[in-house]
Design a protein around this motif. Structure first.
Motif, PDB file in Angstrom:
ATOM      1  N   SER A 141       0.848  -1.191   0.000  1.00 27.38           N
ATOM      2  CA  SER A 141       0.000   0.000   0.000  1.00 27.38           C
ATOM      3  C   SER A 141       0.887   1.246   0.000  1.00 27.38           C
ATOM      4  CB  SER A 141      -0.893   0.010   1.241  1.00 27.38           C
ATOM      5  OG  SER A 141      -0.102   0.190   2.406  1.00 27.38           O
ATOM      6  N   LEU A 200      -0.524  10.869   0.208  1.00 25.81           N
ATOM      7  CA  LEU A 200      -1.331   9.833   0.849  1.00 25.81           C
ATOM      8  C   LEU A 200      -2.729  10.350   1.155  1.00 25.81           C
ATOM      9  CD1 LEU A 200       1.332   8.477   3.378  1.00 25.81           C
ATOM     10  CD2 LEU A 200       0.816   7.607   1.095  1.00 25.81           C
ATOM     11  N   ASP A 201      -3.692   9.440   1.236  1.00 25.54           N
ATOM     12  CA  ASP A 201      -5.038   9.833   1.644  1.00 25.54           C
ATOM     13  C   ASP A 201      -5.023  10.225   3.123  1.00 25.54           C
ATOM     14  OD1 ASP A 201      -6.107   7.453   3.434  1.00 25.54           O
ATOM     15  OD2 ASP A 201      -5.120   6.507   1.726  1.00 25.54           O
ATOM     16  N   TYR A 202      -6.084  10.914   3.546  1.00 23.58           N
ATOM     17  CA  TYR A 202      -6.092  11.529   4.877  1.00 23.58           C
ATOM     18  C   TYR A 202      -5.859  10.496   5.983  1.00 23.58           C
ATOM     19  CZ  TYR A 202      -7.650  14.056   9.002  1.00 23.58           C
ATOM     20  OH  TYR A 202      -7.712  14.626  10.243  1.00 23.58           O
ATOM     21  N   GLN A 203      -6.560   9.368   5.924  1.00 23.90           N
ATOM     22  CA  GLN A 203      -6.428   8.378   7.000  1.00 23.90           C
ATOM     23  C   GLN A 203      -5.019   7.810   7.055  1.00 23.90           C
ATOM     24  OE1 GLN A 203      -9.724   5.747   5.941  1.00 23.90           O
ATOM     25  NE2 GLN A 203     -10.856   6.442   7.739  1.00 23.90           N
ATOM     26  N   THR A 204      -4.445   7.529   5.873  1.00 24.35           N
ATOM     27  CA  THR A 204      -3.088   6.983   5.841  1.00 24.35           C
ATOM     28  C   THR A 204      -2.081   8.014   6.328  1.00 24.35           C
ATOM     29  OG1 THR A 204      -3.739   5.604   3.953  1.00 24.35           O
ATOM     30  CG2 THR A 204      -1.386   5.829   4.372  1.00 24.35           C
ATOM     31  N   LYS A 205      -2.308   9.286   5.995  1.00 22.29           N
ATOM     32  CA  LYS A 205      -1.424  10.351   6.463  1.00 22.29           C
ATOM     33  C   LYS A 205      -1.412  10.411   7.993  1.00 22.29           C
ATOM     34  CE  LYS A 205      -1.379  14.495   4.520  1.00 22.29           C
ATOM     35  NZ  LYS A 205      -1.669  15.919   4.209  1.00 22.29           N
TER      36      LYS A 205
END
Length: 270
Positions: free
Chosen positions: A153, A182-187
């Motif tokens: 990922s 990165l998307d918000y949750q991954t960030k």
């Protein structure tokens, strides 16, 4: 006063040299048929050993430029950069750089990519056999040692990239919006992971980001650049307790006040 009294007077402790010292730095890019484009104008900044400093500012204000000057990739038009007390003219070996794109070698596994950093640092084979598995555990990549980048990922690729940087063993880590893609949750997850690793390793970090909440959540200090040609308009000490979690901090009045102050300094709508 007697000589014995003079001899007994304690000498002041030496002031520790900052890991990075930037003094009156000016960067300008030549242009055909036009005056040079001044990007940084008289920037002065110290970063202590083990300190986490975030840099924010408008787009095009020179945030990435100062990282490239610190690691010797850009020559200043004026002023000086010193790392560990030595003037920077070429890339210092004790400095590591992490970009927004992970830049992993696609034909190598996670272990092999991390080994690249270890080999560049001159680490012995025996040390690598201990250090690389320890980094994989630290980065929570257990079970993916033999995976290739395309099998990971986005967050895992960034963790592997961070592992390669840590294996290089720099005393100073320069990070140019490493979680920006990165998307918000991954960030959020990666920010939490970076703090966990930083608290374990305690390297000095200069972290460039457009995300003010991310800067406040991660850093000991937030340095605010003006629009180009950039100067430092504010330098905030972040006294919020650690460990930190961005989701939990959002309701903290001190966190809200600090982020709003930085927005105000940037002259952007909150």
């Amino acid at each position: 006063m007697a000589m014995s009294q003079l001899a007994e007077k304690p000498m002041p402790a030496p002031t520790p040299e900052p890991r990075v010292r930037v003094e009156n730095l000016r960067i300008a890019f030549p242009r055909p048929d036009a005056p040079p484009l001044e990007v940084l104008s008289g920037i002065s900044l110290d970063v202590a050993d083990g300190e986490f400093v975030a840099v924010v500012g408008p787009s095009g204000s020179g945030k990435s430029t100062i990282l490239r000057a610190i690691c010797g990739l850009l020559k200043p038009a004026g002023g000086e950069v010193r790392v560990d007390g030595r003037p920077v003219s070429d890339p210092p070996p004790e400095v590591g750089f992490m970009f927004q794109k992970d830049a992993l070698l696609p034909w190598l596994t996670v272990t092999q990519n991390i080994r690249v950093g270890a080999e560049l640092s001159g680490m012995s084979k025996a040390e690598q056999e201990t250090r690389i598995p320890a980094l994989i555990r630290l980065l929570r990549l257990d079970g993916f040692e033999d995976a290739y980048p395309k099998q990971l990922s986005g967050g895992m690729r960034q963790r592997a990239s961070l592992g390669r940087l840590l294996a290089y063993n720099p005393s100073l880590m320069l990070m140019d919006e490493p979680f920006g893609a990165l998307d918000y949750q991954t960030k959020i997850v990666m920010g939490r992971e970076l703090l966990r690793i930083w608290e374990a390793e305690r390297r000095a970090i200069i972290f460039v980001t457009h995300d003010i909440e991310e800067a406040v959540a991660l850093a000991d200090r937030v340095v605010v650049f003006s629009a180009r040609p950039a100067r430092i308009v504010a330098d905030y000490r972040v006294d919020l307790p650690r460990p930190r979690d961005l989701r939990a901090m959002r309701g903290d009045p001190a966190f809200v006040h600090l982020t709003e102050s930085i927005w105000s300094d940037l002259a952007l709508p909150a």
